[in-house]
Design a protein around this motif. Structure first.
Motif, PDB file in Angstrom:
ATOM      1  N   SER A 236      25.400  -4.199  -8.289  1.00 32.09           N
ATOM      2  CA  SER A 236      24.778  -2.882  -8.308  1.00 32.09           C
ATOM      3  C   SER A 236      25.854  -1.823  -8.153  1.00 32.09           C
ATOM      4  O   SER A 236      27.010  -2.129  -7.840  1.00 32.09           O
ATOM      5  CB  SER A 236      23.745  -2.752  -7.180  1.00 32.09           C
TER       6      SER A 236
ATOM      7  N   ARG B  81       7.644   5.678  -6.946  1.00 27.76           N
ATOM      8  CA  ARG B  81       7.407   4.256  -7.262  1.00 27.76           C
ATOM      9  C   ARG B  81       6.924   4.190  -8.705  1.00 27.76           C
ATOM     10  O   ARG B  81       5.854   3.687  -9.017  1.00 27.76           O
ATOM     11  CB  ARG B  81       6.365   3.639  -6.318  1.00 27.76           C
TER      12      ARG B  81
ATOM     13  N   GLU C  26      12.890   2.836   2.464  1.00 26.77           N
ATOM     14  CA  GLU C  26      13.863   1.809   2.853  1.00 26.77           C
ATOM     15  C   GLU C  26      15.234   2.449   3.078  1.00 26.77           C
ATOM     16  O   GLU C  26      15.587   3.446   2.431  1.00 26.77           O
ATOM     17  CB  GLU C  26      13.980   0.739   1.755  1.00 26.77           C
TER      18      GLU C  26
ATOM     19  N   PHE D 276      12.459   3.152  -7.202  1.00 28.86           N
ATOM     20  CA  PHE D 276      12.031   2.898  -5.820  1.00 28.86           C
ATOM     21  C   PHE D 276      12.895   3.806  -4.964  1.00 28.86           C
ATOM     22  O   PHE D 276      14.004   3.457  -4.571  1.00 28.86           O
ATOM     23  CB  PHE D 276      12.239   1.425  -5.468  1.00 28.86           C
ATOM     24  N   LYS D 277      12.379   5.019  -4.684  1.00 21.87           N
ATOM     25  CA  LYS D 277      13.221   6.043  -4.057  1.00 21.87           C
ATOM     26  C   LYS D 277      12.388   6.871  -3.079  1.00 21.87           C
ATOM     27  O   LYS D 277      11.304   7.345  -3.423  1.00 21.87           O
ATOM     28  CB  LYS D 277      13.812   6.942  -5.144  1.00 21.87           C
TER      29      LYS D 277
ATOM     30  N   ILE E 143      11.211  -3.980  -1.357  1.00 23.83           N
ATOM     31  CA  ILE E 143      12.356  -4.218  -2.227  1.00 23.83           C
ATOM     32  C   ILE E 143      12.149  -5.500  -3.034  1.00 23.83           C
ATOM     33  O   ILE E 143      12.446  -5.566  -4.233  1.00 23.83           O
ATOM     34  CB  ILE E 143      13.654  -4.302  -1.406  1.00 23.83           C
TER      35      ILE E 143
ATOM     36  N   ILE F  53      18.921  -2.353   1.924  1.00 22.95           N
ATOM     37  CA  ILE F  53      18.950  -2.713   0.500  1.00 22.95           C
ATOM     38  C   ILE F  53      20.255  -3.424   0.162  1.00 22.95           C
ATOM     39  O   ILE F  53      20.273  -4.436  -0.557  1.00 22.95           O
ATOM     40  CB  ILE F  53      18.765  -1.458  -0.367  1.00 22.95           C
TER      41      ILE F  53
ATOM     42  N   ALA G 150       9.923  -4.860  -5.949  1.00 15.82           N
ATOM     43  CA  ALA G 150      10.618  -4.157  -7.026  1.00 15.82           C
ATOM     44  C   ALA G 150      11.518  -5.098  -7.820  1.00 15.82           C
ATOM     45  O   ALA G 150      11.554  -5.062  -9.057  1.00 15.82           O
ATOM     46  CB  ALA G 150      11.427  -3.004  -6.447  1.00 15.82           C
TER      47      ALA G 150
ATOM     48  N   ASN H  12      19.349   2.424   2.831  1.00 14.58           N
ATOM     49  CA  ASN H  12      20.336   1.867   1.909  1.00 14.58           C
ATOM     50  C   ASN H  12      21.045   0.654   2.499  1.00 14.58           C
ATOM     51  O   ASN H  12      21.385  -0.287   1.784  1.00 14.58           O
ATOM     52  CB  ASN H  12      21.366   2.944   1.535  1.00 14.58           C
TER      53      ASN H  12
ATOM     54  N   LEU I 199      17.082   1.378  -6.609  1.00 13.26           N
ATOM     55  CA  LEU I 199      16.607   1.074  -5.259  1.00 13.26           C
ATOM     56  C   LEU I 199      17.291   2.054  -4.315  1.00 13.26           C
ATOM     57  O   LEU I 199      18.471   1.868  -3.970  1.00 13.26           O
ATOM     58  CB  LEU I 199      16.940  -0.362  -4.884  1.00 13.26           C
ATOM     59  N   GLU I 200      16.588   3.121  -3.938  1.00 10.09           N
ATOM     60  CA  GLU I 200      17.186   4.217  -3.180  1.00 10.09           C
ATOM     61  C   GLU I 200      18.436   4.698  -3.920  1.00 10.09           C
ATOM     62  O   GLU I 200      18.318   5.295  -4.961  1.00 10.09           O
ATOM     63  CB  GLU I 200      17.456   3.804  -1.741  1.00 10.09           C
TER      64      GLU I 200
END
Length: 388
Positions: free
Chosen positions: A207, A246, A191, A232-233, A362, A196, A365, A193, A379-380
């Motif tokens: 965040s 993951r 994904e 999640f990267k 996303i 996200i 997650a 950024n 997340l990333e």
């Protein structure tokens, strides 16, 4: 050599998993349960071992249903009770003994097959595929009890891996050349950024953006504070195991850490977890260590291993490690964690709760994060803390 459908060890193991109440898809649970029993030379008496191709089973069943019935009948002859539809607990003496006998049978049959193959071919390097190749306890026996030089099992050794085989065959037919060695299993989705950020803004979630250089230090700091981190990267892993992109990561020496994570994941309390280990620490933590990047093989642990990754070791003093790929994201975290703690391992489990697939989007997650007891979510490059 080839084997008839009725001789399938995968059907045997699936039937056993179903029989004791863990469902057809609960083979991994059965393997974990078996470790609470004893390791011996048991083999169900309908299986004949031999020196030519390893074993044979006089079962002419073809369909899945008929094969299940065949094995259910065998198990009942040994006095075990089926647990198909009841809510009976599986973590009992009866089913521990049953699962132990099933695992011992698989171990001893696979050792017989490997010994026969090595003897008949003169080749002592084993490449093992198929659903049964994901049985890490059997792979330990292949490495230790057969005289094999090396044992290799792929990350997608089960049915999902047929796409890899099809691509390899097509490549060979089109070019006349074999494929090069696979360099990575991080082949799935990723994904951006920016996307996200839009999702987090839409949900009004707070965040913090952290650049890639700083990320390993920040994540290591959270782990040393004994916080659980859902990751999640980068690109998703191919295969049956979560390999850091993951994953849920956790400090492996937290007191009762296994119980804490089993509660977070809503899993049975007796189920084990696995470590991810720095390559330079594998010989320190594992006995007879070899390259095992995909969590497909068990190893006995050393005293240092017991000390440094206590909550990622099973009852039988084994673990199913991922030796981290150098230059992977999880390797960078491990390097920082090693500098911070002088320990080169983390507890690594798939980012999902019981009954759900590994997170793929996303929204997946976020749902798993907020419906579980996880402390942190990456997340990333965006980090979310529940109790910031």
């Amino acid at each position: 050599y080839s084997f008839d459908v009725g001789e399938s060890l995968g059907y045997f193991y699936q039937a056993a998993s179903s029989y004791c109440g863990l469902s057809y898809l609960g083979s991994g649970k059965l393997m974990g349960l078996a470790a609470y029993g004893t390791k011996d030379t048991f083999v169900f008496d309908n299986i004949q071992l031999d020196n030519e191709k390893g074993y044979s089973i006089n079962n002419k069943s073809v369909s899945f249903e008929d094969n299940m019935k065949y094995w259910y009948n065998i198990f009942s002859r040994y006095g075990y009770n089926p647990n198909f539809f009841s809510k009976n607990l599986v973590y009992t003496k009866e089913y521990i003994d049953f699962s132990s006998k099933v695992q011992n049978t698989l171990n001893n049959v696979m050792v017989s097959v490997a010994k026969a193959a090595i003897k008949n071919t003169g080749v002592s390097d084993i490449c093992f595929s198929g659903g049964v190749s994901m049985n890490s306890a059997a792979n330990l026996c292949l490495a230790e009890d057969t005289g094999a030089n090396r044992v290799f099992t792929y990350a997608g050794g089960g049915d999902a891996g047929t796409c890899i085989g099809a691509a390899m065959q097509a490549h060979y037919e089109l070019t006349g050349k074999p494929c090069k060695r696979t360099q990575t299993v991080y082949l799935g989705n990723s994904e951006e950024n920016e996307h996200i950020s839009q999702i987090l803004h839409g949900y009004k979630l707070k965040s913090r953006f952290i650049d890639n250089v700083e990320l390993p230090t920040v994540i290591s700091d959270l782990l040393t504070q004994n916080l659980s981190v859902g990751v999640f990267k980068d690109r998703e892993e191919f295969g049956a195991r979560a390999l850091g992109n993951r994953s849920i990561l956790y400090n492996p020496i937290v007191k009762n850490g296994r119980n804490i994570l089993n509660d977070i994941k809503k899993r049975e309390s007796w189920r084990p977890f696995a470590p991810v280990i720095l390559d330079k620490c594998k010989n320190k933590y594992l006995k007879k260590a070899y390259e095992s990047k995909y969590m497909t093989a068990n190893f006995y642990v050393t005293n240092d291993g017991e000390n440094d990754m206590r909550e990622a070791i099973h009852i039988d003093k084994t673990c199913r490690p991922q030796i981290a790929d150098k230059n992977s994201f999880v390797d960078a975290i491990l390097e920082r964690f090693y500098l911070d703690t002088n320990r080169g391992a983390l507890l690594n489990t798939s980012f999902n709760t019981k009954g759900n697939p590994i997170v793929h989007t996303i929204d997946d997650a976020l749902k798993e994060f907020y419906s579980s007891g996880l402390d942190c979510l990456l997340l990333e490059n965006y980090l979310i803390l529940k109790n910031s």
